[in-house]
Design a protein around this motif. Sequence first.
Motif, short mmCIF file in Angstrom:
data_model
loop_
_atom_site.label_atom_id
_atom_site.label_comp_id
_atom_site.label_asym_id
_atom_site.label_seq_id
_atom_site.Cartn_x
_atom_site.Cartn_y
_atom_site.Cartn_z
N ALA A 1 1.00 -1.25 -0.02
CA ALA A 1 0.06 0.11 0.04
C ALA A 1 0.85 1.36 -0.01
O ALA A 1 2.01 1.33 0.62
CB ALA A 1 -1.07 -0.05 1.27
N VAL A 2 0.30 2.28 -0.72
CA VAL A 2 0.90 3.46 -0.65
C VAL A 2 0.13 4.70 -0.25
O VAL A 2 -0.88 4.76 -0.57
CB VAL A 2 1.56 3.96 -2.12
CG1 VAL A 2 2.13 5.11 -2.25
CG2 VAL A 2 2.21 2.85 -2.51
N ASN A 3 0.59 5.34 1.00
CA ASN A 3 0.14 6.36 1.53
C ASN A 3 0.70 7.62 1.14
O ASN A 3 1.77 8.02 1.20
CB ASN A 3 -0.10 6.40 3.03
CG ASN A 3 -0.52 4.99 3.41
OD1 ASN A 3 -1.59 4.52 3.20
ND2 ASN A 3 -0.03 4.18 4.37
N THR A 4 -0.16 8.60 0.56
CA THR A 4 0.33 10.00 0.00
C THR A 4 -0.03 11.12 0.80
O THR A 4 -1.49 11.42 1.00
CB THR A 4 0.21 10.29 -1.56
OG1 THR A 4 0.56 9.28 -2.13
CG2 THR A 4 0.90 11.38 -1.91
N ALA A 5 0.86 11.95 1.63
CA ALA A 5 0.41 13.10 2.29
C ALA A 5 0.88 14.32 1.40
O ALA A 5 1.79 14.60 1.13
CB ALA A 5 0.89 13.18 3.67
N PHE A 6 -0.28 15.26 1.21
CA PHE A 6 0.07 16.63 0.36
C PHE A 6 0.50 17.43 1.34
O PHE A 6 -0.08 17.93 2.24
CB PHE A 6 -1.26 16.90 -0.31
CG PHE A 6 -0.73 18.25 -1.06
CD1 PHE A 6 0.15 18.51 -1.84
CD2 PHE A 6 -1.63 19.43 -0.95
CE1 PHE A 6 0.20 19.60 -2.58
CE2 PHE A 6 -1.59 20.65 -1.58
CZ PHE A 6 -0.45 20.67 -2.35
N VAL A 7 1.93 18.03 1.17
CA VAL A 7 2.43 18.87 2.15
C VAL A 7 2.84 20.03 1.31
O VAL A 7 3.94 20.12 0.63
CB VAL A 7 3.78 18.45 2.77
CG1 VAL A 7 4.28 19.33 3.88
CG2 VAL A 7 3.37 17.02 3.64
N ASP A 8 2.12 21.26 1.15
CA ASP A 8 2.33 21.94 0.15
C ASP A 8 3.44 23.13 0.71
O ASP A 8 4.35 23.58 -0.12
CB ASP A 8 1.03 22.81 0.00
CG ASP A 8 0.99 23.97 -0.97
OD1 ASP A 8 1.65 23.91 -1.95
OD2 ASP A 8 0.23 24.85 -0.99
N THR A 9 3.63 23.46 2.17
CA THR A 9 4.55 24.25 2.56
C THR A 9 5.16 23.49 3.83
O THR A 9 4.38 22.48 4.32
CB THR A 9 3.97 25.62 2.93
OG1 THR A 9 2.86 25.45 3.78
CG2 THR A 9 3.37 26.23 1.74
#
Length: 332
Positions: free
Chosen positions: A47-55
């Motif tokens: 499984a791949v978990n992606t967290a969007f970290v814009d800044t």
Amino acid sequence: MRPILIAALLGTSALPALAQEVNIYSHRQPELLKPLTDAFTEATGIAVNTAFVDTGMVERLKAEGDRSPADLIMTVDVARLGEVKEAGVTQPVEDDALEIIPENLRDADNEWFGLTTRARIVYASKDRVADGEVTTYEDLADPKWRGRICTRPFTNDYNVALTAAFLAHHGPEETKAWLEGVKANLAKKPEGNDRAQVKSIWAGECDISLGNTYYMGQMLKDDEQKEWADSVRIVFPTFEDGGTHVNVSGVAMTKSAPNRDAALQLMEFLVSDEAQKIYAETNYEFPVSDHVERSELVASWGEFTSDETPLTEISRLRPKALTLIEEVDFDG
């Protein structure tokens, strides 16, 4: 090659997963990575978990330290890749599969790796700019373009990288003179993003602008922006003693990487033919692997020769490039 890369290249999913998950911190929206991560999960069961970290990517990783759940960082632009390395939140990765990436598109210490490239090109009005009228980056400072150029702020990462590449080719004095010349040719004060400049060309406010290639693909699929895109063509300028400037989207392994083996498998998958094709087509970019064909749309923009200046050198020169941009008050 490691077994999992062979499985990925052959399109099989018979091998067992070595770990249950991989966690990604990404500057890119998760939906842009989902076709890739879904294909990897299907091939491996991981499984791949992606967290969007814009800044605040670096600050977050530093605060988390060894407790960070992140295994990989996926981001765009050599500036951000260099930033995470300089912050000490990544680790070197030695792996034969990653050597498919050209040397100038990966870190000299193997702490980050380019996955796809995008060219910094000229969008030119189909009606007001003749074929062959734009040839080089140096030419943008020619007075013939007086009042005809639009651009986003030059303090933006993409233009800082272009300026750093110019600096690598010509040195500080010529680079400063070039910046002054381009500034004198502006039709208006730098503002907005790359797509906004194409809109300005469509509106007749200027004739050419700087932009990344993938924005053409994004505009063409947008009902409002398609008209802007149809008013311009892509031109691939070169440096007088080099090729067309390119930047990258890339990946780095975090220093903590709690699922290191699985993360390495994902890195290997990302340079496989299957993943290269998916990633490049999803984002309208160019594969780093020479034997993976471009998408039909991207190929329609034409052929070009990439500049061979190592991105590590461009990263090193960014502070000086930014200083020169500020000295001429380019965005003022």
